[in-house]
Design an enzyme around this catalytic site. Structure first.
Site, PDB file in Angstrom:
ATOM      1  CG  ASP A   1      -2.025   0.982   1.126  1.00  0.00           C
ATOM      2  OD1 ASP A   1      -1.901   1.917   0.315  1.00  0.00           O
ATOM      3  OD2 ASP A   1      -3.033   0.825   1.837  1.00  0.00           O
TER       4      ASP A   1
ATOM      5  CB  ILE B   1      -0.165   6.845   0.400  1.00  0.00           C
ATOM      6  CG1 ILE B   1       1.125   7.405  -0.223  1.00  0.00           C
ATOM      7  CG2 ILE B   1      -0.654   7.763   1.527  1.00  0.00           C
ATOM      8  CD1 ILE B   1       1.037   8.856  -0.688  1.00  0.00           C
ATOM      9  CG  ASP B   2      -3.291   2.279   5.030  1.00  0.00           C
ATOM     10  OD1 ASP B   2      -4.294   2.153   4.306  1.00  0.00           O
ATOM     11  OD2 ASP B   2      -3.316   2.077   6.254  1.00  0.00           O
TER      12      ASP B   2
ATOM     13  CG  ASP C   1      -6.361  -1.431   3.203  1.00  0.00           C
ATOM     14  OD1 ASP C   1      -5.747  -0.431   2.805  1.00  0.00           O
ATOM     15  OD2 ASP C   1      -7.485  -1.769   2.774  1.00  0.00           O
TER      16      ASP C   1
END
Ligand code: IPD
Ligand code: CA
Length: 272
Positions: A88, A90-91, A217
């Site tokens: 991910d 940018i989580d 995620d």
């Protein structure tokens, strides 16, 4: 994969997140957004830039490894026994857009469909969390562990609604919130599934559950919780499956059992 190779992978990712964190810092506060699955499911130029950077560098170094990433997802992932990086870039993209500092890059490596390495870098908090399977969990090199709270009555709980705005999903979220709120110490929503996992692994909260997540995620975060001594299961009580889009994680296994009985559930098509 032998332990030397795994150590090589870990050290390589530690170098790489310095570059990805620099991209996040350079682009934060100057982003234009596009939307994906819903009006508030954002993607920015920074999400794409970080994923491109990570994919290119990992491909160069480990050409036989496979890659799964949020921004190149096309409806289903082809999840195999081969070494696979689940990323991910940018989580917590909504946080990133609003410059709320709980935003991170989450990177997991799976072998035989088991997560063996998880690294979560949160540049605006100056924190890097990591775990290697069987080796414990760490934040900035210091060992971390879960808190052992055995009852909802004493628990601080994280849950999130995410970006799904369907009526069915909203009803599930509100029903679960109502069923725990009267009993627990309080609830929080940080806007990053990966960092929610890190808060649990560090003993700052006692429980985290969410429906509708994707494999990127939660892959790294689930290992970080497990290696910090926590329990990670499917909300139904089944073994955790990173492709099943749901997580129930606690510091103490008794709390996981209590919540699994209490929560209403919703199913999703698997990611793979
Ligand atoms: C989201 C965050 C959020 C969670 C959502 C995710 P994104 O990821 O992890 O905390 O509630 O379900 O989609 O879109 O910021 O990468
Ligand atoms: Ca995410």
């Amino acid at each position: 994969m032998d332990s030397n190779k795994l150590e090589e992978c870990k050290n390589f990712i530690f170098q790489l997140i310095e570059e990805s964190s620099a991209v996040m810092k350079a682009k934060c506060g100057r982003v234009t957004t596009e939307t994906k699955a819903s009006r508030i499911d954002f993607v920015t130029e920074a999400d794409r830039a970080v994923e491109k950077l990570l994919f290119e560098k990992i491909r160069q170094r480990f050409p036989d490894h496979r890659l799964i990433g949020e921004e190149s997802f096309e409806g289903k992932v082809d999840f195999t026994d081969d070494p696979t990086w689940i990323i991910d870039p940018i989580d917590g993209t909504t946080n990133f857009v609003h410059s709320f500092p709980f935003t991170c890059t989450s990177i997991a490596l799976t072998v035989n469909k088991t997560v063996v390495l998880g690294v979560i870098a949160a540049p605006f908090l100056d924190k890097v969390y990591h775990a290697v399977k069987g080796g414990g969990s760490y934040c900035n090199g210091e060992k971390i562990s879960v808190r052992s709270c055995d009852s909802l009555e004493d628990a601080l709980v994280i849950t999130e609604m995410g970006s799904n705005r369907s009526e069915e999903f909203l009803n599930l979220y509100l029903k679960n919130l109502a069923s725990i709120l009267w009993k627990c110490h309080g609830h929080r929503s940080l806007g990053s599934a990966a960092l929610n996992c890190c808060m649990l692994a560090s003993g700052h909260v006692d429980c985290y559950f969410e429906f509708g997540l994707r494999c990127w995620d939660m892959a790294a975060g689930a290992l970080i919780i497990q290696e910090a001594g926590g329990r990670v299961i499917d909300p139904d009580g089944d073994p955790f499956n990173i492709m099943r889009r749901r997580i129930l994680a606690t510091g103490n296994p008794m709390l996981a059992t209590e919540l699994s009985k209490k929560l209403s559930k919703m199913s999703f098509p698997f990611d793979d």
